[in-house]
Design an enzyme around this catalytic site. Structure first.
Site, PDB file in Angstrom:
ATOM      1  N   SER A 100       9.723  23.951 -13.463  1.00 28.17           N
ATOM      2  CA  SER A 100       9.378  24.850 -14.425  1.00 28.17           C
ATOM      3  C   SER A 100      10.725  25.842 -14.557  1.00 28.17           C
ATOM      4  O   SER A 100      10.456  26.552 -13.429  1.00 28.17           O
ATOM      5  CB  SER A 100       8.146  25.358 -14.500  1.00 28.17           C
ATOM      6  OG  SER A 100       7.958  26.263 -15.644  1.00 28.17           O
ATOM      7  N   GLY A 120      -5.438  24.703 -11.682  1.00 27.18           N
ATOM      8  CA  GLY A 120      -5.846  25.738 -10.463  1.00 27.18           C
ATOM      9  C   GLY A 120      -5.469  27.248 -10.931  1.00 27.18           C
ATOM     10  O   GLY A 120      -4.708  27.296 -11.928  1.00 27.18           O
ATOM     11  N   LYS A 159     -10.251  25.224 -16.527  1.00 22.09           N
ATOM     12  CA  LYS A 159      -9.757  26.166 -15.394  1.00 22.09           C
ATOM     13  C   LYS A 159     -10.785  26.886 -15.001  1.00 22.09           C
ATOM     14  O   LYS A 159     -11.377  27.788 -15.589  1.00 22.09           O
ATOM     15  CB  LYS A 159      -8.781  27.098 -16.247  1.00 22.09           C
ATOM     16  CG  LYS A 159      -7.834  27.787 -15.319  1.00 22.09           C
ATOM     17  CD  LYS A 159      -6.958  28.693 -15.855  1.00 22.09           C
ATOM     18  CE  LYS A 159      -6.267  29.602 -15.214  1.00 22.09           C
ATOM     19  NZ  LYS A 159      -5.085  28.912 -14.278  1.00 22.09           N
ATOM     20  N   THR A 211       0.462  26.580 -16.934  1.00 26.00           N
ATOM     21  CA  THR A 211      -0.150  26.456 -18.150  1.00 26.00           C
ATOM     22  C   THR A 211       0.549  25.889 -19.206  1.00 26.00           C
ATOM     23  O   THR A 211       0.240  25.140 -20.066  1.00 26.00           O
ATOM     24  CB  THR A 211      -0.955  27.998 -18.440  1.00 26.00           C
ATOM     25  OG1 THR A 211      -1.839  28.239 -17.503  1.00 26.00           O
ATOM     26  CG2 THR A 211      -1.640  27.649 -19.993  1.00 26.00           C
TER      27      THR A 211
END
Length: 218
Positions: free
Chosen positions: A175, A116, A37, A16
């Site tokens: 990330s 997802g 989502k 996100t």
């Protein structure tokens, strides 16, 4: 309309975070954007602003749109099928696919993303995973990984199964994981094993612009 599926190699890696930054970067380029989502678990109806759909809505400047972004919301922080069962519901993959297709068909926008829940192989229903949803929708995939010890195995495994199902991975985002090995070293190592798809680094900085990622994808 350009559309992407934002997938992760696991749970709580920053999907996100990356999706929000990409939406903001697309808007900065003058594009009309939207996000979906299809199911979210761990949703607190007493504090919806803390949820993933609320973060996506805020990134688009539509803070009250979280219910449209995630029509199926469950309280328990479990796999969606288990969280739904606790509330007396049964998730069916056919319904999730229909939700996504109806949403995609109804968009009048330049850029749309579907995010997802959990990782590539996380269960979504009692008999199907995120991968099954992704394979049916057949959208290009933006794959988000962490930078923790062991991420190389998880990322390379995810790439293998995505490609085995005929999905095109158009970008990889590493990330930053907190309290993890050196981020730059991790990315350098990953690039020696994965040469097909560009890898972008996403620091855990709320002001990360995602400009490089937007240049790659938009």
């Amino acid at each position: 309309m350009k559309a992407l599926f934002v997938a992760g190699t696991g749970t709580d890696l920053g999907k996100t975070h990356v999706a929000c930054a990409l939406l903001r970067a697309a808007q900065a380029r003058g594009l009309c954007v939207d996000a979906f989502k299809p199911v979210v678990s761990g949703f607190d109806p007493e504090a919806p602003e803390t949820s993933d759909p609320a973060r996506l809505a805020a990134a688009m400047g539509r803070p009250n749109a979280w219910a449209e972004i995630s029509p199926r919301r469950y309280r328990a922080p479990l796999a969606p099928n288990l969280a739904a069962r606790l509330e007396g519901h049964t998730l069916a993959m056919a319904d999730l696919i229909a939700d996504c297709r109806t949403w995609l068909d109804g968009r009048d926008t330049d850029f749309a993303l579907v995010e997802g829940a959990g990782g590539v192989m996380s269960p979504m229903t009692d008999d199907a995973t995120n991968l099954d949803l992704m394979a049916t929708l057949a959208l290009p995939v933006l794959l988000v990984a962490g930078s923790y010890l062991g991420t190389a195995s998880h990322l390379l495994t995810a790439l293998e199964v995505l490609r085995a199902r005929g999905l095109k991975v158009v970008g990889i985002v590493v990330s930053e994981s907190l309290d993890a090995p050196n981020l730059d070293q991790t990315v350098e190592m990953l690039r020696t094993f994965e040469r097909q798809t560009p890898i972008v680094v996403a620091p855990r900085d709320p002001d990360w612009s995602a400009a490089e990622l937007a240049d790659l994808l938009l």
